[in-house]
Design a protein around this motif. Structure first.
Motif, PDB file in Angstrom:
ATOM      1  N   THR A  54       0.816  -1.207   0.000  1.00 43.17           N
ATOM      2  CA  THR A  54       0.000   0.000   0.000  1.00 43.17           C
ATOM      3  C   THR A  54       0.852   1.259   0.000  1.00 43.17           C
ATOM      4  OG1 THR A  54      -0.104   0.021   2.423  1.00 43.17           O
ATOM      5  CG2 THR A  54      -1.897  -1.084   1.273  1.00 43.17           C
ATOM      6  N   GLN A  55       0.198   2.339  -0.349  1.00 50.30           N
ATOM      7  CA  GLN A  55       0.802   3.657  -0.173  1.00 50.30           C
ATOM      8  C   GLN A  55      -0.147   4.456   0.692  1.00 50.30           C
ATOM      9  OE1 GLN A  55       0.900   5.303  -4.200  1.00 50.30           O
ATOM     10  NE2 GLN A  55      -0.753   6.666  -3.642  1.00 50.30           N
ATOM     11  N   GLY A  56       0.399   5.456   1.361  1.00 48.18           N
ATOM     12  CA  GLY A  56      -0.458   6.269   2.219  1.00 48.18           C
ATOM     13  C   GLY A  56       0.285   7.493   2.711  1.00 48.18           C
ATOM     14  N   ARG A  57      -0.300   8.103   3.727  1.00 47.15           N
ATOM     15  CA  ARG A  57       0.291   9.298   4.337  1.00 47.15           C
ATOM     16  C   ARG A  57       0.139   9.162   5.845  1.00 47.15           C
ATOM     17  NH1 ARG A  57      -1.455  14.052   1.307  1.00 47.15           N
ATOM     18  NH2 ARG A  57       0.401  13.537   0.129  1.00 47.15           N
ATOM     19  N   THR A  58       1.225   9.421   6.566  1.00 44.06           N
ATOM     20  CA  THR A  58       1.184   9.335   8.024  1.00 44.06           C
ATOM     21  C   THR A  58       0.394  10.507   8.593  1.00 44.06           C
ATOM     22  OG1 THR A  58       3.173  10.658   8.405  1.00 44.06           O
ATOM     23  CG2 THR A  58       3.482   8.277   8.036  1.00 44.06           C
ATOM     24  N   ARG A  59       0.121  10.434   9.893  1.00 43.74           N
ATOM     25  CA  ARG A  59      -0.568  11.541  10.562  1.00 43.74           C
ATOM     26  C   ARG A  59       0.244  12.823  10.490  1.00 43.74           C
ATOM     27  NH1 ARG A  59      -1.885   7.484  15.171  1.00 43.74           N
ATOM     28  NH2 ARG A  59       0.344   7.626  15.216  1.00 43.74           N
ATOM     29  N   LYS A  60       1.553  12.686  10.341  1.00 44.11           N
ATOM     30  CA  LYS A  60       2.421  13.863  10.238  1.00 44.11           C
ATOM     31  C   LYS A  60       2.579  14.350   8.794  1.00 44.11           C
ATOM     32  CE  LYS A  60       4.998  12.882  14.418  1.00 44.11           C
ATOM     33  NZ  LYS A  60       6.322  12.657  14.999  1.00 44.11           N
ATOM     34  N   GLY A  61       1.841  13.738   7.873  1.00 42.88           N
ATOM     35  CA  GLY A  61       1.840  14.185   6.487  1.00 42.88           C
ATOM     36  C   GLY A  61       2.970  13.640   5.631  1.00 42.88           C
ATOM     37  N   VAL A  62       3.622  12.559   6.060  1.00 44.81           N
ATOM     38  CA  VAL A  62       4.714  11.956   5.284  1.00 44.81           C
ATOM     39  C   VAL A  62       4.151  10.834   4.417  1.00 44.81           C
ATOM     40  CG1 VAL A  62       6.909  10.714   5.407  1.00 44.81           C
ATOM     41  CG2 VAL A  62       6.401  12.516   7.082  1.00 44.81           C
ATOM     42  N   ASP A  63       4.384  10.919   3.113  1.00 43.63           N
ATOM     43  CA  ASP A  63       3.965   9.851   2.207  1.00 43.63           C
ATOM     44  C   ASP A  63       4.813   8.613   2.466  1.00 43.63           C
ATOM     45  OD1 ASP A  63       1.979  11.343   0.856  1.00 43.63           O
ATOM     46  OD2 ASP A  63       3.516  12.301  -0.376  1.00 43.63           O
ATOM     47  N   PHE A  64       4.207   7.439   2.250  1.00 44.84           N
ATOM     48  CA  PHE A  64       4.942   6.194   2.492  1.00 44.84           C
ATOM     49  C   PHE A  64       4.444   5.076   1.593  1.00 44.84           C
ATOM     50  CE2 PHE A  64       1.303   5.845   5.379  1.00 44.84           C
ATOM     51  CZ  PHE A  64       0.875   4.545   5.148  1.00 44.84           C
ATOM     52  N   VAL A  65       5.263   4.028   1.510  1.00 42.43           N
ATOM     53  CA  VAL A  65       4.879   2.749   0.920  1.00 42.43           C
ATOM     54  C   VAL A  65       5.107   1.717   2.015  1.00 42.43           C
ATOM     55  CG1 VAL A  65       5.421   1.015  -0.827  1.00 42.43           C
ATOM     56  CG2 VAL A  65       5.453   3.438  -1.430  1.00 42.43           C
ATOM     57  N   ALA A  66       4.160   0.808   2.181  1.00 43.18           N
ATOM     58  CA  ALA A  66       4.262  -0.221   3.206  1.00 43.18           C
ATOM     59  C   ALA A  66       3.856  -1.572   2.634  1.00 43.18           C
ATOM     60  CB  ALA A  66       3.378   0.128   4.406  1.00 43.18           C
ATOM     61  N   ALA A  67       4.437  -2.622   3.194  1.00 44.88           N
ATOM     62  CA  ALA A  67       4.109  -3.979   2.763  1.00 44.88           C
ATOM     63  C   ALA A  67       3.948  -4.873   3.980  1.00 44.88           C
ATOM     64  CB  ALA A  67       5.207  -4.528   1.851  1.00 44.88           C
ATOM     65  N   ASP A  68       3.021  -5.799   3.875  1.00 47.23           N
ATOM     66  CA  ASP A  68       2.824  -6.832   4.891  1.00 47.23           C
ATOM     67  C   ASP A  68       3.173  -8.165   4.242  1.00 47.23           C
ATOM     68  OD1 ASP A  68       1.824  -4.881   6.592  1.00 47.23           O
ATOM     69  OD2 ASP A  68      -0.271  -5.385   6.175  1.00 47.23           O
ATOM     70  N   PHE A  69       3.897  -8.988   4.983  1.00 43.10           N
ATOM     71  CA  PHE A  69       4.337 -10.292   4.482  1.00 43.10           C
ATOM     72  C   PHE A  69       4.017 -11.386   5.482  1.00 43.10           C
ATOM     73  CE2 PHE A  69       7.364  -7.211   2.743  1.00 43.10           C
ATOM     74  CZ  PHE A  69       7.381  -7.549   1.393  1.00 43.10           C
ATOM     75  N   ARG A  70       3.716 -12.571   4.972  1.00 43.01           N
ATOM     76  CA  ARG A  70       3.627 -13.778   5.790  1.00 43.01           C
ATOM     77  C   ARG A  70       5.029 -14.393   5.786  1.00 43.01           C
ATOM     78  NH1 ARG A  70       0.394 -14.156   8.659  1.00 43.01           N
ATOM     79  NH2 ARG A  70      -1.429 -14.329   7.381  1.00 43.01           N
ATOM     80  N   VAL A  71       5.519 -14.768   6.967  1.00 42.43           N
ATOM     81  CA  VAL A  71       6.837 -15.391   7.083  1.00 42.43           C
ATOM     82  C   VAL A  71       6.707 -16.875   6.751  1.00 42.43           C
ATOM     83  CG1 VAL A  71       8.738 -15.953   8.636  1.00 42.43           C
ATOM     84  CG2 VAL A  71       7.569 -13.740   8.846  1.00 42.43           C
ATOM     85  N   LEU A  72       7.452 -17.306   5.730  1.00 42.81           N
ATOM     86  CA  LEU A  72       7.486 -18.719   5.356  1.00 42.81           C
ATOM     87  C   LEU A  72       8.591 -19.433   6.121  1.00 42.81           C
ATOM     88  CD1 LEU A  72       6.942 -18.268   1.516  1.00 42.81           C
ATOM     89  CD2 LEU A  72       5.225 -18.722   3.282  1.00 42.81           C
ATOM     90  N   SER A  73       9.712 -18.727   6.319  1.00 37.53           N
ATOM     91  CA  SER A  73      10.809 -19.215   7.155  1.00 37.53           C
ATOM     92  C   SER A  73      11.704 -18.026   7.467  1.00 37.53           C
ATOM     93  CB  SER A  73      11.610 -20.326   6.472  1.00 37.53           C
ATOM     94  OG  SER A  73      12.307 -19.821   5.351  1.00 37.53           O
ATOM     95  N   SER A  74      12.476 -18.152   8.557  1.00 33.57           N
ATOM     96  CA  SER A  74      13.354 -17.060   8.960  1.00 33.57           C
ATOM     97  C   SER A  74      14.470 -17.593   9.840  1.00 33.57           C
ATOM     98  CB  SER A  74      12.568 -15.993   9.716  1.00 33.57           C
ATOM     99  OG  SER A  74      13.430 -14.981  10.194  1.00 33.57           O
ATOM    100  N   THR A  75      15.647 -16.976   9.723  1.00 32.62           N
ATOM    101  CA  THR A  75      16.739 -17.308  10.626  1.00 32.62           C
ATOM    102  C   THR A  75      16.617 -16.532  11.932  1.00 32.62           C
ATOM    103  OG1 THR A  75      18.165 -15.605   9.659  1.00 32.62           O
ATOM    104  CG2 THR A  75      18.321 -17.847   8.733  1.00 32.62           C
ATOM    105  N   ASN A  76      15.681 -15.611  12.021  1.00 30.10           N
ATOM    106  CA  ASN A  76      15.476 -14.820  13.236  1.00 30.10           C
ATOM    107  C   ASN A  76      14.286 -15.388  13.989  1.00 30.10           C
ATOM    108  OD1 ASN A  76      14.627 -12.781  15.115  1.00 30.10           O
ATOM    109  ND2 ASN A  76      15.910 -11.326  14.011  1.00 30.10           N
ATOM    110  N   GLU A  77      14.525 -15.884  15.194  1.00 34.73           N
ATOM    111  CA  GLU A  77      13.460 -16.534  15.961  1.00 34.73           C
ATOM    112  C   GLU A  77      12.332 -15.582  16.353  1.00 34.73           C
ATOM    113  OE1 GLU A  77      15.465 -16.456  20.401  1.00 34.73           O
ATOM    114  OE2 GLU A  77      15.896 -18.136  19.086  1.00 34.73           O
ATOM    115  N   GLU A  78      12.554 -14.265  16.212  1.00 33.36           N
ATOM    116  CA  GLU A  78      11.485 -13.307  16.495  1.00 33.36           C
ATOM    117  C   GLU A  78      10.453 -13.254  15.368  1.00 33.36           C
ATOM    118  OE1 GLU A  78      12.601  -9.527  18.349  1.00 33.36           O
ATOM    119  OE2 GLU A  78      14.649 -10.314  18.405  1.00 33.36           O
TER     120      GLU A  78
END
Length: 146
Positions: free
Chosen positions: A32-56
């Motif tokens: 997605t793209q959007g604008r923060t409450r402070k008026g900064v434009d952004f691009v954001a992505a959400d991902f499903r983790v299939l595997s990771s070396t980071n236990e978090e």
């Protein structure tokens, strides 16, 4: 007045579980793209983790990526992600020179519905800034044939 007055117009927020250092296999859920409450434009992505070396980031969890237009490298970081997403979706490497304004507008349309499900590898590592801070640098790569 009810505690819930105005809830109809409230936007549901997501994000906040940003990618930490490690090697991650991911599947795109939303772009997605959007604008923060402070008026900064952004691009954001959400991902499903299939595997990771980071236990978090356990398998099946969701991680988020955010790029604010007020930061150095905004366009190059967004373009790197876009090339990986488009390449994964196409099943072959896409020339980075084909990523332009129109392509990006199409990618973020309807939350990235057209490319949702694209699989990527992300190598994330911490980089020191000149001012003593740190930021997470991510090297994106498409996954083919899965």
């Amino acid at each position: 007045m009810s505690l819930f007055a105005g809830i109809r117009n409230a936007q549901v927020t997501s994000g906040g579980n940003y990618m930490r250092a490690g090697t991650h296999a991911l599947q795109l859920l939303k772009l997605t793209q959007g604008r923060t409450r402070k008026g900064v434009d952004f691009v954001a992505a959400d991902f499903r983790v299939l595997s990771s070396t980071n236990e978090e980031h356990p398998e099946g969890s969701t991680v988020n990526w955010f790029a604010g237009a007020d930061k150095d490298g905004f366009l190059s970081n967004v373009k790197a992600l876009a090339v990986a997403i488009l390449s994964s979706h196409a099943g072959e490497m896409v020339d980075e020179n084909t990523v332009d304004e129109d392509v990006m507008e199409g990618l973020v349309a309807e939350g990235g519905a057209e490319v949702s499900g694209a699989k990527l590898n992300a190598d994330a590592f911490l980089v020191d800034t000149r001012r003593g801070g740190k930021f997470t640098k991510i090297i994106w790569a498409p996954v083919f044939g899965e």
